[in-house]
Design an enzyme around this catalytic site. Structure first.
Site, short mmCIF file in Angstrom:
data_model
loop_
_atom_site.label_atom_id
_atom_site.label_comp_id
_atom_site.label_asym_id
_atom_site.label_seq_id
_atom_site.Cartn_x
_atom_site.Cartn_y
_atom_site.Cartn_z
N GLU A 70 0.12 -2.77 1.78
CA GLU A 70 -0.73 -1.55 1.36
C GLU A 70 0.16 -0.42 1.76
O GLU A 70 -0.23 0.67 1.06
CB GLU A 70 -1.79 -1.76 2.58
CG GLU A 70 -3.08 -0.76 2.15
CD GLU A 70 -3.09 0.18 3.16
OE1 GLU A 70 -3.29 1.51 2.66
OE2 GLU A 70 -2.67 0.25 4.23
N ARG B 78 -8.54 1.01 -1.48
CA ARG B 78 -7.12 1.48 -1.03
C ARG B 78 -6.42 1.86 -2.49
O ARG B 78 -5.18 1.40 -2.55
CB ARG B 78 -6.39 0.61 -0.13
CG ARG B 78 -6.99 0.28 1.03
CD ARG B 78 -6.83 1.44 2.07
NE ARG B 78 -7.21 1.13 3.35
CZ ARG B 78 -8.29 1.24 3.75
NH1 ARG B 78 -9.48 1.28 3.14
NH2 ARG B 78 -8.82 0.71 4.86
N SER C 244 -2.86 -0.82 8.60
CA SER C 244 -2.99 -1.96 7.93
C SER C 244 -1.62 -2.21 7.17
O SER C 244 -1.50 -1.27 6.37
CB SER C 244 -4.18 -2.07 7.25
OG SER C 244 -5.40 -2.13 8.03
#
Ligand code: EPU
Length: 336
Positions: A332, A163, A236
């Site tokens: 995130e 990520r 997420s």
């Protein structure tokens, strides 16, 4: 290029936050980027907004939002084994998935159903069901905002990680991505390392095709993740935390069912969703915000939630996971 003043952003963020931007510039043609930069981005603040599926607006945005809306999927080179596609940043990710299924190009089918635009895919190196987009990206093109010069970065120059990429690090807020080039395979192959996917395919006894794999991925996603068109969310909310193996083993004594995957450098990647669930937050609602009943890693807007309500839930989770496991969760999602 189109300019809007005091533009409502509700339909530009999948969390469904009721916020607005003082100025909103929609770029319809990639090549008009330098002119837009010269005209609108000489002063702060500004923010490049793709599909808004990984962004939590915490307030009205008192600056300029730039929204790339360039479209097009072009076949640039085709050999016996591979194909090279140049895809405009404003193309919805799902259009690329459908294009690849139709043309029998292999490599990104496990990334079916991810909301957002193609230009955002390299930024956070989107990943799901055993595949990360970095494995198919050939190069990324765009403009550096501070110099207004075009750039072109090959795969290794993008510095992809979990990520993560150069676009979230040194180039953060300093570039507009215009085209992403993908190298996809014409040879039939699949990544079925994610247990749930292999199992779902087996259970349905379908022939292994791009269509069936994509379909299974969509069904798994539907059982775990809320459809942002119905329940606002940004996927997420936190990254899965990576911890030393020693810490994982200590935690395992108390929590023998703790999920862990091998991470680089001998570390272990734990499941943030499981930690949040164990901290008692799964499906919990505080005001109009909370976590999703089937996946605690997803924070949701149950309807009319304010940014502060979402942040209160996030901060409560961070606090409780730290207290219980001594693990700091890292967001995130981009907070603006
Ligand atoms: N789990 C729980 N409770 C929960 C959620 C998960 O116990 O509330 C457990 C599951 O049982 C499973 C493990 O945690 O054993 C992992 O769960 P899952 O397969 O749902 O994946 P994840 O690690 O929570 C990551 C990505 C997702 C991606 C899935 C599937 C991150 C931050 N998230 O989630 O990506 O779809 O894997 O590959 O890496 C996103 O980035 O927005 C996103 C949705």
């Amino acid at each position: 290029m189109k300019l809007f003043e005091n533009h409502n952003l509700k339909s530009y963020n999948t969390f469904g936050m009721e916020v607005s931007a003082r100025r909103f510039v929609q770029l319809d043609v990639a090549e008009e980027t330098p002119a837009a930069v010269a005209e609108y981005l000489q002063q702060w603040p500004y923010y490049i907004l793709g599909g808004g599926s990984n962004t939590l607006f915490t307030n009205d945005f008192n600056g300029t939002i730039v929204h790339p809306a360039f479209h097009g999927i072009e076949r640039m080179e085709e050999g016996g084994e591979n194909v090279l596609l140049r895809v405009a940043a404003g193309e919805p990710w799902e259009n690329l998935i459908q294009y690849c299924i139709k043309n029998q190009y292999f490599g990104i089918e496990n990334l079916t159903g991810i909301p957002g635009l193609v230009g955002s895919a390299p930024v956070q190196n989107i990943g799901a069901y055993g595949v990360e987009v970095k494995d198919t990206i050939y190069k990324v093109q765009g403009y550096i905002l501070s110099t207004r010069n075009p750039f072109e970065l090959n795969n290794s120059e993008c510095q992809f990680g979990y990520r993560n990429s150069i676009f979230k690090q040194t180039l953060k807020n300093d570039c507009i991505i215009t085209y992403v080039w993908f190298q996809l395979s014409k040879i039939k192959h699949f990544t079925l390392t994610y247990q749930g996917l292999a199992k779902a395919l087996e259970e349905r006894e379908l022939p292994l095709t791009l269509h069936s794999v994509s379909d299974c991925v969509r069904k798994i996603r539907d059982t775990k993740l809320p459809d942002p068109k119905i329940v606002g969310n940004g996927g997420s909310f936190f990254k899965n935390p990576v911890v030393p193996t020693e810490q994982y083993r200590e935690l395992q004594v108390q929590y023998p069912d703790l999920v862990a995957y091998d991470a680089p450098n001998g570390l272990k990647k734990l499941s943030a969703g499981q930690l949040i669930e164990k901290a008692g937050w799964k499906g919990r609602r505080v005001g109009n915000a909370g976590t999703w009943k089937n996946q605690a890693l997803v924070l949701v807007n149950y309807g009319g939630a304010t940014p502060q309500e979402v942040l209160n839930v996030a901060n409560g989770i961070i606090h409780d996971v730290k207290t219980l496991f001594n693990i700091p969760l890292e967001m995130e999602i981009n907070r603006i």
